[in-house]
Design a protein around this motif. Structure first.
Motif, mmCIF file in Angstrom:
data_model
loop_
_atom_site.group_PDB
_atom_site.id
_atom_site.type_symbol
_atom_site.label_atom_id
_atom_site.label_comp_id
_atom_site.label_asym_id
_atom_site.label_seq_id
_atom_site.Cartn_x
_atom_site.Cartn_y
_atom_site.Cartn_z
ATOM 1 N N UNK A 1 43.202 41.256 29.353
ATOM 2 C CA UNK A 1 42.981 42.054 30.732
ATOM 3 C C UNK A 1 42.919 41.169 31.819
ATOM 4 N N UNK A 2 43.531 41.432 32.907
ATOM 5 C CA UNK A 2 43.302 40.902 34.320
ATOM 6 C C UNK A 2 43.081 41.883 35.239
ATOM 7 N N UNK A 3 41.959 41.758 35.797
ATOM 8 C CA UNK A 3 41.599 42.886 36.780
ATOM 9 C C UNK A 3 40.772 42.314 37.894
ATOM 10 N N UNK A 4 40.916 43.222 39.114
ATOM 11 C CA UNK A 4 40.265 42.554 40.282
ATOM 12 C C UNK A 4 38.965 43.228 40.258
ATOM 13 N N UNK A 5 37.957 42.529 40.456
ATOM 14 C CA UNK A 5 36.526 43.016 40.432
ATOM 15 C C UNK A 5 36.349 43.432 41.849
ATOM 16 N N UNK A 6 36.381 42.808 42.909
ATOM 17 C CA UNK A 6 36.358 42.742 44.186
ATOM 18 C C UNK A 6 37.560 42.239 45.087
ATOM 19 N N UNK A 7 37.344 41.863 46.342
ATOM 20 C CA UNK A 7 38.527 41.230 46.957
ATOM 21 C C UNK A 7 38.299 39.758 47.005
ATOM 22 N N UNK A 8 37.078 39.255 46.154
ATOM 23 C CA UNK A 8 37.282 37.771 45.949
ATOM 24 C C UNK A 8 37.121 37.343 44.624
ATOM 25 N N UNK A 9 37.198 38.241 43.516
ATOM 26 C CA UNK A 9 37.066 37.653 42.324
ATOM 27 C C UNK A 9 37.980 38.490 41.265
ATOM 28 N N UNK A 10 38.493 37.987 40.372
ATOM 29 C CA UNK A 10 39.152 38.549 39.195
ATOM 30 C C UNK A 10 38.260 38.397 37.830
ATOM 31 N N UNK A 11 38.762 39.534 36.963
ATOM 32 C CA UNK A 11 38.017 39.270 35.731
ATOM 33 C C UNK A 11 38.794 39.333 34.465
ATOM 34 N N UNK A 12 38.861 38.504 33.528
ATOM 35 C CA UNK A 12 39.815 38.261 32.485
ATOM 36 C C UNK A 12 39.143 38.460 31.354
ATOM 37 N N UNK A 13 39.690 39.404 30.534
ATOM 38 C CA UNK A 13 38.878 39.816 29.278
ATOM 39 C C UNK A 13 39.584 40.054 28.118
ATOM 40 N N UNK A 14 38.946 39.875 26.992
ATOM 41 C CA UNK A 14 39.854 40.319 25.566
ATOM 42 C C UNK A 14 39.419 41.922 25.489
ATOM 43 N N UNK A 15 40.392 42.650 24.523
ATOM 44 C CA UNK A 15 39.925 43.720 24.041
ATOM 45 C C UNK A 15 38.374 44.150 23.501
ATOM 46 N N UNK A 16 37.635 45.046 24.113
ATOM 47 C CA UNK A 16 36.414 45.274 23.596
ATOM 48 C C UNK A 16 35.393 44.537 24.566
ATOM 49 N N UNK A 17 35.785 43.905 25.573
ATOM 50 C CA UNK A 17 34.966 43.053 26.253
ATOM 51 C C UNK A 17 34.875 43.680 27.832
ATOM 52 N N UNK A 18 35.559 44.893 27.979
ATOM 53 C CA UNK A 18 35.931 45.561 29.429
ATOM 54 C C UNK A 18 34.321 45.552 30.091
ATOM 55 N N UNK A 19 34.511 45.617 31.452
ATOM 56 C CA UNK A 19 33.233 45.823 32.156
ATOM 57 C C UNK A 19 32.649 47.277 31.979
ATOM 58 N N UNK A 20 31.456 47.230 31.975
ATOM 59 C CA UNK A 20 30.655 48.536 31.714
ATOM 60 C C UNK A 20 30.164 48.933 33.127
ATOM 61 N N UNK A 21 30.854 50.202 33.640
ATOM 62 C CA UNK A 21 30.336 50.586 34.871
ATOM 63 C C UNK A 21 29.829 51.769 34.867
ATOM 64 N N UNK B 1 35.563 36.419 31.182
ATOM 65 C CA UNK B 1 35.363 35.246 32.390
ATOM 66 C C UNK B 1 35.452 36.102 33.831
ATOM 67 N N UNK B 2 34.855 35.527 34.694
ATOM 68 C CA UNK B 2 35.130 36.038 36.177
ATOM 69 C C UNK B 2 35.453 34.690 36.795
ATOM 70 N N UNK B 3 36.511 34.750 37.702
ATOM 71 C CA UNK B 3 36.974 33.633 38.548
ATOM 72 C C UNK B 3 37.415 34.120 39.952
ATOM 73 N N UNK B 4 37.061 33.230 40.923
ATOM 74 C CA UNK B 4 37.239 33.500 42.542
ATOM 75 C C UNK B 4 38.806 33.365 42.525
ATOM 76 N N UNK B 5 39.270 34.366 43.285
ATOM 77 C CA UNK B 5 40.551 34.379 44.053
ATOM 78 C C UNK B 5 40.668 35.155 45.327
#
Length: 96
Positions: A76-96, A47-51
């Motif tokens: 896993x909790x990581x910043x997507x950008x300066x306004x959002x965080x992404x929380x994910x389970x193993x195997x659901x990491x963002x594809x860049x 999921x993605x959530x604003x922060x």
């Protein structure tokens, strides 16, 4: 026009930020995030959530740790950008 050009106008200190949450408000906020974000992550694996503030980011990191401990799976909790965080389970990491 500068501040000196205005009549009886003086600079003021920085604008007040949001008031900190009371301990009870903080507990309720984390419990709500735990439930709501946990349901979405359980359904789709991420999921993605604003922060917008460091406090909101820390809160989401703590919620991710709580979910990982609850499920026995690292979240896993990581910043997507300066306004959002992404929380994910193993195997659901963002594809860049």
């Amino acid at each position: 026009m500068t501040t000196r050009d205005l009549y009886d106008v003086r600079p003021v200190g920085p604008a007040p930020g949001p008031s900190p949450l009371t301990p009870d408000e903080e507990r309720r906020a984390r419990a709500t995030l735990f439930t709501e974000l946990g349901n979405v992550i359980a359904d789709r694996g991420w999921t993605r959530f604003p922060a917008y503030t460091p406090e909101e980011r820390r809160r989401l990191v703590d919620v991710g740790r709580m979910l990982g401990k609850h499920w026995g799976i690292p979240v896993t909790v990581e910043a997507e950008d300066e306004c959002a965080m992404r929380l994910s389970l193993p195997g659901h990491a963002p594809t860049s």
